[in-house]
Design an enzyme around this catalytic site. Structure first.
Site, PDB file in Angstrom:
ATOM      1  N   GLU A 153       0.855  -1.176   0.000  1.00 17.80           N
ATOM      2  CA  GLU A 153       0.000   0.000   0.000  1.00 17.80           C
ATOM      3  C   GLU A 153       0.894   1.230   0.000  1.00 17.80           C
ATOM      4  O   GLU A 153       2.012   1.208   0.524  1.00 17.80           O
ATOM      5  CB  GLU A 153      -0.928  -0.008   1.217  1.00 17.80           C
ATOM      6  CG  GLU A 153      -0.217  -0.193   2.546  1.00 17.80           C
ATOM      7  CD  GLU A 153      -1.183  -0.435   3.697  1.00 17.80           C
ATOM      8  OE1 GLU A 153      -2.400  -0.351   3.473  1.00 17.80           O
ATOM      9  OE2 GLU A 153      -0.709  -0.711   4.813  1.00 17.80           O
ATOM     10  N   VAL A 154       0.384   2.298  -0.610  1.00 17.51           N
ATOM     11  CA  VAL A 154       1.181   3.512  -0.766  1.00 17.51           C
ATOM     12  C   VAL A 154       0.400   4.697  -0.213  1.00 17.51           C
ATOM     13  O   VAL A 154      -0.799   4.843  -0.486  1.00 17.51           O
ATOM     14  CB  VAL A 154       1.541   3.763  -2.246  1.00 17.51           C
ATOM     15  CG1 VAL A 154       2.409   5.004  -2.381  1.00 17.51           C
ATOM     16  CG2 VAL A 154       2.267   2.553  -2.831  1.00 17.51           C
ATOM     17  N   LYS A 168       5.683   3.681   1.007  1.00 17.42           N
ATOM     18  CA  LYS A 168       5.228   2.361   0.565  1.00 17.42           C
ATOM     19  C   LYS A 168       5.566   1.310   1.614  1.00 17.42           C
ATOM     20  O   LYS A 168       6.690   1.254   2.107  1.00 17.42           O
ATOM     21  CB  LYS A 168       5.900   1.994  -0.764  1.00 17.42           C
ATOM     22  CG  LYS A 168       5.519   0.635  -1.320  1.00 17.42           C
ATOM     23  CD  LYS A 168       6.166   0.409  -2.689  1.00 17.42           C
ATOM     24  CE  LYS A 168       5.758  -0.925  -3.282  1.00 17.42           C
ATOM     25  NZ  LYS A 168       6.342  -1.131  -4.627  1.00 17.42           N
ATOM     26  N   ASP A 213       8.168  -5.810 -14.862  1.00 17.94           N
ATOM     27  CA  ASP A 213       6.813  -5.288 -14.655  1.00 17.94           C
ATOM     28  C   ASP A 213       6.678  -3.902 -15.296  1.00 17.94           C
ATOM     29  O   ASP A 213       6.145  -2.971 -14.685  1.00 17.94           O
ATOM     30  CB  ASP A 213       6.499  -5.227 -13.160  1.00 17.94           C
ATOM     31  CG  ASP A 213       4.994  -5.170 -12.888  1.00 17.94           C
ATOM     32  OD1 ASP A 213       4.210  -5.514 -13.788  1.00 17.94           O
ATOM     33  OD2 ASP A 213       4.610  -4.785 -11.769  1.00 17.94           O
TER      34      ASP A 213
END
Length: 311
Positions: A3-4, A22, A128
């Site tokens: 989560e950020v 983060k 990614d």
């Protein structure tokens, strides 16, 4: 996996600085593999100093859990930008699409060439390179982010043989087949992103994840010109080269891809104001958010928490 949060960084004698904080999701904080990936990401990020790669500014722990302090980009990600353009009935101009792809390639050129303190290559593959991981700023910045899936020679967490990492729609054929990958796998992802910006369509999307992976394994790429995209033969061949099924048939490295895109910009006299593009999209997003906020019922009590932690 993480989560950020938007946060403020306070340093003596300096104005507060907005940063992104983060951390691993609460339910995964005791998972050694997940925390190891964050450690790897922090270690790599602290090495990165490039205008097209997100910077890691620091790290720390709170309540026994680690977090990374990352550079904050005031703008939006490429996936959100495309959605906003589509909602407004707009498309990327050829200049905008090529310039964005060129800057992603510049970031990859830097990452792929990183070396350790002894001068040995780190052998980095991002794995990614996707629209959500390309951040665009209101002043025209383009930054590649999220090193959670990065493969390098010095990472703590290793991927099991045959395990696929990355978002299915942006895998390379070799990754989709569970085969060994190298830097040219990232170039295939840049080719997908550029193809999708120019056509405003998804290149590889099946009805299921399995169908998507099979499409990538086949790597059949439709003509952009036939789909009505604003491309010429030179640009189409450049994109096809990035999207070659066999890695040996692609550009040899990110530098070659970047230089080819830069040469094409000179050849076609392409200039782009990415800051103007992003500011317009942000204004639309913020306007929509404000309208939706007015429709919601305002709670009678309660305020947003502001938490201060020492980092």
């Amino acid at each position: 996996m993480a989560e950020v949060f938007l946060a403020e960084r306070h340093l003596p004698g300096r104005k507060p600085q907005r940063v992104a904080l983060k951390r691993v999701l609460p339910r995964l904080r005791d998972d050694g593999a997940m925390t190891g990936m964050l450690d790897d990401e922090i270690e790599l990020g602290l090495r990165c100093k490039h205008p097209n790669v997100i910077s890691t500014l620091g790290y720390g722990t709170t309540q026994g859990h680690a977090f990374a302090v990352l550079e904050f980009v005031d703008g939006l990600d490429l996936a959100s930008l495309r959605e906003i353009l589509s909602a407004r009935g707009q498309v990327f101009s050829r200049a905008e699409a090529v310039h964005i792809a060129m800057r992603i390639a510049a970031g990859l050129r830097y990452l792929h060439g990183l070396r350790d303190d002894h001068g040995q290559t780190l052998g980095i593959v991002h794995r990614d390179v996707t629209p959500p991981n390309v951040l665009l700023g209101r002043k025209g910045a383009v930054k590649l982010c999220d090193f959670g899936f990065v493969r390098s020679n010095q990472q703590r967490t290793m991927t099991e043989p045959g395990l696929i990492k990355g978002k299915f729609s942006y895998l390379s054929p070799e990754a989709a087949l569970g085969e060994p990958i190298e830097a040219r796998s990232d170039l295939f992802a840049v080719g997908i992103i550029l193809w999708e910006m120019l056509t405003m369509r998804k290149l590889f999307r099946g009805d299921t994840d399995y169908d998507t992976v099979k499409l990538i394994q086949a790597a059949s790429v439709p003509s952009m010109a036939a789909l009505g995209a604003d491309v010429d033969d030179v640009l189409q061949e450049l994109v096809f080269k990035a999207l070659a099924r066999n890695p040996q048939d692609r550009f040899p490295d990110a530098e070659s891809l970047h230089n080819s895109l830069a040469a094409y910009c000179d050849y076609a006299d392409l200039k782009a104001d990415l800051g103007k593009l992003v500011r317009g999209a942000c204004a639309y997003r913020d306007s929509r958010a404000a309208k939706q906020s007015k429709r919601r019922r305002t709670p009678k009590s309660g305020t947003r928490d502001r938490t201060q932690i020492d980092i």
